[in-house]
Write a protein that holds these residues in place. Sequence first.
Motif, PDB file in Angstrom:
ATOM      1  N   THR A 101     -65.719 -78.955  13.441  1.00 50.88           N
ATOM      2  CA  THR A 101     -65.489 -79.344  14.842  1.00 50.88           C
ATOM      3  C   THR A 101     -66.636 -78.842  15.724  1.00 50.88           C
ATOM      4  O   THR A 101     -67.007 -79.502  16.704  1.00 50.88           O
ATOM      5  CB  THR A 101     -64.128 -78.792  15.314  1.00 50.88           C
ATOM      6  OG1 THR A 101     -63.145 -79.107  14.327  1.00 50.88           O
ATOM      7  CG2 THR A 101     -63.707 -79.412  16.635  1.00 50.88           C
ATOM      8  N   ARG A 102     -67.216 -77.707  15.348  1.00 52.69           N
ATOM      9  CA  ARG A 102     -68.372 -77.212  16.108  1.00 52.69           C
ATOM     10  C   ARG A 102     -69.533 -78.203  16.023  1.00 52.69           C
ATOM     11  O   ARG A 102     -70.193 -78.481  17.025  1.00 52.69           O
ATOM     12  CB  ARG A 102     -68.824 -75.841  15.572  1.00 52.69           C
ATOM     13  CG  ARG A 102     -70.063 -75.305  16.288  1.00 52.69           C
ATOM     14  CD  ARG A 102     -70.456 -73.912  15.812  1.00 52.69           C
ATOM     15  NE  ARG A 102     -70.494 -73.783  14.367  1.00 52.69           N
ATOM     16  CZ  ARG A 102     -71.450 -74.257  13.574  1.00 52.69           C
ATOM     17  NH1 ARG A 102     -72.489 -74.884  14.100  1.00 52.69           N
ATOM     18  NH2 ARG A 102     -71.379 -74.096  12.274  1.00 52.69           N
ATOM     19  N   LYS A 103     -69.766 -78.790  14.838  1.00 60.15           N
ATOM     20  CA  LYS A 103     -70.850 -79.785  14.703  1.00 60.15           C
ATOM     21  C   LYS A 103     -70.619 -80.975  15.618  1.00 60.15           C
ATOM     22  O   LYS A 103     -71.543 -81.473  16.260  1.00 60.15           O
ATOM     23  CB  LYS A 103     -70.939 -80.293  13.250  1.00 60.15           C
ATOM     24  CG  LYS A 103     -71.581 -79.308  12.303  1.00 60.15           C
ATOM     25  CD  LYS A 103     -71.696 -79.918  10.919  1.00 60.15           C
ATOM     26  CE  LYS A 103     -72.047 -78.851   9.905  1.00 60.15           C
ATOM     27  NZ  LYS A 103     -71.729 -79.254   8.536  1.00 60.15           N
ATOM     28  N   SER A 145     -63.153 -73.840  16.011  1.00 61.70           N
ATOM     29  CA  SER A 145     -63.616 -74.353  14.722  1.00 61.70           C
ATOM     30  C   SER A 145     -63.692 -73.210  13.724  1.00 61.70           C
ATOM     31  O   SER A 145     -64.485 -72.298  13.884  1.00 61.70           O
ATOM     32  CB  SER A 145     -65.004 -74.985  14.910  1.00 61.70           C
ATOM     33  OG  SER A 145     -65.493 -75.497  13.699  1.00 61.70           O
ATOM     34  N   GLN A 146     -62.856 -73.274  12.706  1.00 61.40           N
ATOM     35  CA  GLN A 146     -62.832 -72.168  11.734  1.00 61.40           C
ATOM     36  C   GLN A 146     -63.873 -72.320  10.645  1.00 61.40           C
ATOM     37  O   GLN A 146     -64.361 -71.324  10.118  1.00 61.40           O
ATOM     38  CB  GLN A 146     -61.433 -72.040  11.135  1.00 61.40           C
ATOM     39  CG  GLN A 146     -60.407 -71.665  12.199  1.00 61.40           C
ATOM     40  CD  GLN A 146     -59.064 -71.273  11.603  1.00 61.40           C
ATOM     41  OE1 GLN A 146     -58.891 -71.193  10.395  1.00 61.40           O
ATOM     42  NE2 GLN A 146     -58.101 -71.029  12.471  1.00 61.40           N
ATOM     43  N   THR A 147     -64.205 -73.562  10.268  1.00 59.38           N
ATOM     44  CA  THR A 147     -65.184 -73.740   9.188  1.00 59.38           C
ATOM     45  C   THR A 147     -66.401 -74.558   9.619  1.00 59.38           C
ATOM     46  O   THR A 147     -67.198 -74.967   8.770  1.00 59.38           O
ATOM     47  CB  THR A 147     -64.527 -74.362   7.929  1.00 59.38           C
ATOM     48  OG1 THR A 147     -64.071 -75.686   8.227  1.00 59.38           O
ATOM     49  CG2 THR A 147     -63.355 -73.533   7.448  1.00 59.38           C
ATOM     50  N   GLY A 155     -60.488 -79.590  18.248  1.00 60.62           N
ATOM     51  CA  GLY A 155     -59.945 -78.647  17.283  1.00 60.62           C
ATOM     52  C   GLY A 155     -59.539 -79.356  16.007  1.00 60.62           C
ATOM     53  O   GLY A 155     -59.906 -80.510  15.761  1.00 60.62           O
ATOM     54  N   ALA A 156     -58.783 -78.632  15.200  1.00 55.47           N
ATOM     55  CA  ALA A 156     -58.313 -79.147  13.914  1.00 55.47           C
ATOM     56  C   ALA A 156     -56.992 -78.456  13.600  1.00 55.47           C
ATOM     57  O   ALA A 156     -56.620 -77.495  14.294  1.00 55.47           O
ATOM     58  CB  ALA A 156     -59.342 -78.847  12.823  1.00 55.47           C
ATOM     59  N   VAL A 157     -56.309 -78.931  12.555  1.00 48.84           N
ATOM     60  CA  VAL A 157     -55.053 -78.272  12.165  1.00 48.84           C
ATOM     61  C   VAL A 157     -55.262 -77.467  10.884  1.00 48.84           C
ATOM     62  O   VAL A 157     -56.124 -77.781  10.062  1.00 48.84           O
ATOM     63  CB  VAL A 157     -53.895 -79.283  11.979  1.00 48.84           C
ATOM     64  CG1 VAL A 157     -53.601 -80.008  13.278  1.00 48.84           C
ATOM     65  CG2 VAL A 157     -54.170 -80.264  10.847  1.00 48.84           C
ATOM     66  N   GLN A 183     -64.748 -81.981   6.293  1.00 47.99           N
ATOM     67  CA  GLN A 183     -64.573 -81.562   4.896  1.00 47.99           C
ATOM     68  C   GLN A 183     -63.726 -80.298   4.785  1.00 47.99           C
ATOM     69  O   GLN A 183     -63.733 -79.431   5.662  1.00 47.99           O
ATOM     70  CB  GLN A 183     -65.919 -81.366   4.220  1.00 47.99           C
ATOM     71  CG  GLN A 183     -66.686 -80.149   4.677  1.00 47.99           C
ATOM     72  CD  GLN A 183     -67.964 -79.961   3.859  1.00 47.99           C
ATOM     73  OE1 GLN A 183     -68.307 -80.782   3.026  1.00 47.99           O
ATOM     74  NE2 GLN A 183     -68.659 -78.871   4.098  1.00 47.99           N
ATOM     75  N   LEU A 184     -62.990 -80.257   3.681  1.00 50.63           N
ATOM     76  CA  LEU A 184     -62.137 -79.099   3.408  1.00 50.63           C
ATOM     77  C   LEU A 184     -62.636 -78.463   2.115  1.00 50.63           C
ATOM     78  O   LEU A 184     -62.475 -79.043   1.029  1.00 50.63           O
ATOM     79  CB  LEU A 184     -60.680 -79.556   3.280  1.00 50.63           C
ATOM     80  CG  LEU A 184     -59.652 -78.497   2.862  1.00 50.63           C
ATOM     81  CD1 LEU A 184     -59.692 -77.297   3.779  1.00 50.63           C
ATOM     82  CD2 LEU A 184     -58.261 -79.113   2.850  1.00 50.63           C
ATOM     83  N   PHE A 185     -63.260 -77.293   2.241  1.00 55.09           N
ATOM     84  CA  PHE A 185     -63.770 -76.518   1.098  1.00 55.09           C
ATOM     85  C   PHE A 185     -64.623 -77.350   0.135  1.00 55.09           C
ATOM     86  O   PHE A 185     -64.593 -77.130  -1.062  1.00 55.09           O
ATOM     87  CB  PHE A 185     -62.612 -75.891   0.318  1.00 55.09           C
ATOM     88  CG  PHE A 185     -61.700 -75.040   1.140  1.00 55.09           C
ATOM     89  CD1 PHE A 185     -62.218 -74.175   2.107  1.00 55.09           C
ATOM     90  CD2 PHE A 185     -60.327 -75.089   0.975  1.00 55.09           C
ATOM     91  CE1 PHE A 185     -61.383 -73.379   2.871  1.00 55.09           C
ATOM     92  CE2 PHE A 185     -59.479 -74.293   1.742  1.00 55.09           C
ATOM     93  CZ  PHE A 185     -60.007 -73.444   2.692  1.00 55.09           C
TER      94      PHE A 185
HETATM   95  C1  LIG Z   1     -57.608 -72.705   5.972  1.00 57.85           C
HETATM   96  C2  LIG Z   1     -57.488 -74.189   6.203  1.00 57.85           C
HETATM   97  C3  LIG Z   1     -56.253 -74.788   6.231  1.00 57.85           C
HETATM   98  C4  LIG Z   1     -56.120 -76.163   6.466  1.00 57.85           C
HETATM   99  N1  LIG Z   1     -54.877 -76.715   6.530  1.00 57.85           N
HETATM  100  C5  LIG Z   1     -54.734 -78.041   6.798  1.00 57.85           C
HETATM  101  C6  LIG Z   1     -53.437 -78.641   6.926  1.00 57.85           C
HETATM  102  O1  LIG Z   1     -52.422 -77.987   6.819  1.00 57.85           O
HETATM  103  N2  LIG Z   1     -53.359 -79.968   7.200  1.00 57.85           N
HETATM  104  C7  LIG Z   1     -54.486 -80.741   7.360  1.00 57.85           C
HETATM  105  O2  LIG Z   1     -54.365 -81.949   7.626  1.00 57.85           O
HETATM  106  N3  LIG Z   1     -55.738 -80.196   7.259  1.00 57.85           N
HETATM  107  C8  LIG Z   1     -55.877 -78.886   6.991  1.00 57.85           C
HETATM  108  N4  LIG Z   1     -57.124 -78.334   6.870  1.00 57.85           N
HETATM  109  C9  LIG Z   1     -58.304 -79.192   7.034  1.00 57.85           C
HETATM  110  C10 LIG Z   1     -58.966 -79.001   8.391  1.00 57.85           C
HETATM  111  O3  LIG Z   1     -58.130 -79.498   9.426  1.00 57.85           O
HETATM  112  C11 LIG Z   1     -60.303 -79.750   8.410  1.00 57.85           C
HETATM  113  O4  LIG Z   1     -61.109 -79.292   7.342  1.00 57.85           O
HETATM  114  C12 LIG Z   1     -61.025 -79.554   9.715  1.00 57.85           C
HETATM  115  O5  LIG Z   1     -62.150 -80.422   9.774  1.00 57.85           O
HETATM  116  C13 LIG Z   1     -61.475 -78.117   9.913  1.00 57.85           C
HETATM  117  O6  LIG Z   1     -62.199 -78.008  11.102  1.00 57.85           O
HETATM  118  P1  LIG Z   1     -63.179 -76.786  11.383  1.00 57.85           P
HETATM  119  O7  LIG Z   1     -64.254 -76.820  10.314  1.00 57.85           O
HETATM  120  O8  LIG Z   1     -63.714 -77.081  12.730  1.00 57.85           O
HETATM  121  O9  LIG Z   1     -62.375 -75.539  11.312  1.00 57.85           O
HETATM  122  C14 LIG Z   1     -57.280 -76.959   6.637  1.00 57.85           C
HETATM  123  C15 LIG Z   1     -58.541 -76.344   6.600  1.00 57.85           C
HETATM  124  C16 LIG Z   1     -58.662 -74.984   6.384  1.00 57.85           C
HETATM  125  C17 LIG Z   1     -60.025 -74.374   6.360  1.00 57.85           C
END
Ligand SMILES: Cc1cc2nc3c(=O)[nH]c(=O)nc-3n(C[C@H](O)[C@H](O)[C@H](O)COP(=O)(O)O)c2cc1C
Length: 144
Positions: free
Chosen positions: A14-16, A9-11, A49-51, A115-117
């Motif tokens: 997924t950890r939650k 989990s980078q952000t 995980g996530a992508v 959520q993304l950013f």
């Molecule tokens: C740097 C970054 C790049 C990402 N790129 C993509 C992407 O290419 N395609 C997509 O569907 N989601 C993308 N996402 C959304 C993440 O898959 C989504 O926010 C996910 O919940 C992140 O999980 P995490 O918080 O466990 O890392 C991206 C998120 C980040 C932070």
Amino acid sequence: MKALVVYASQTGNTRKVAEAMARALGCEARAVGELDAAALEAESLFAGGAVYATHDHGLDPALTGFIARLDPRKVGTAYAFSTGFERSDASGLVARALAARGVAVGRERFACKGQLFKLFMRGHPDARDLEAAAAFARRAAGQA
Ligand SMILES: Cc1cc2nc3c(=O)[nH]c(=O)nc-3n(C[C@H](O)[C@H](O)[C@H](O)COP(=O)(O)O)c2cc1C
């Protein structure tokens, strides 16, 4: 019954979800980097995980590398989960990586928004997502 939840989990999304599943099962949630995959033993293994665009729109290599080192003889059934955009099919990618390693994979998977950013899917995973994740984990591990 030994269950374990592992995640990359980078952000934090997924950890939650991983922590909600672990709370529901009374087991640990561990980041893949904390574990020796080859030595891991679990009857039920939840892997999430996530992508990321930064990884060619695929899974974090920390997760795929971890899965590639699992010993399929030491894992009963693995269950894939993910967060992110619904169309991303990240849980499908996790399930396919597990199957490619020869691990038995549960048919059901769990995915919710992540959520993304704070721009997209803001606030997710939310309380309802986490409750759904907990219910999934209990059902999959036969504790429902
Ligand atoms: C740097 C970054 C790049 C990402 N790129 C993509 C992407 O290419 N395609 C997509 O569907 N989601 C993308 N996402 C959304 C993440 O898959 C989504 O926010 C996910 O919940 C992140 O999980 P995490 O918080 O466990 O890392 C991206 C998120 C980040 C932070």
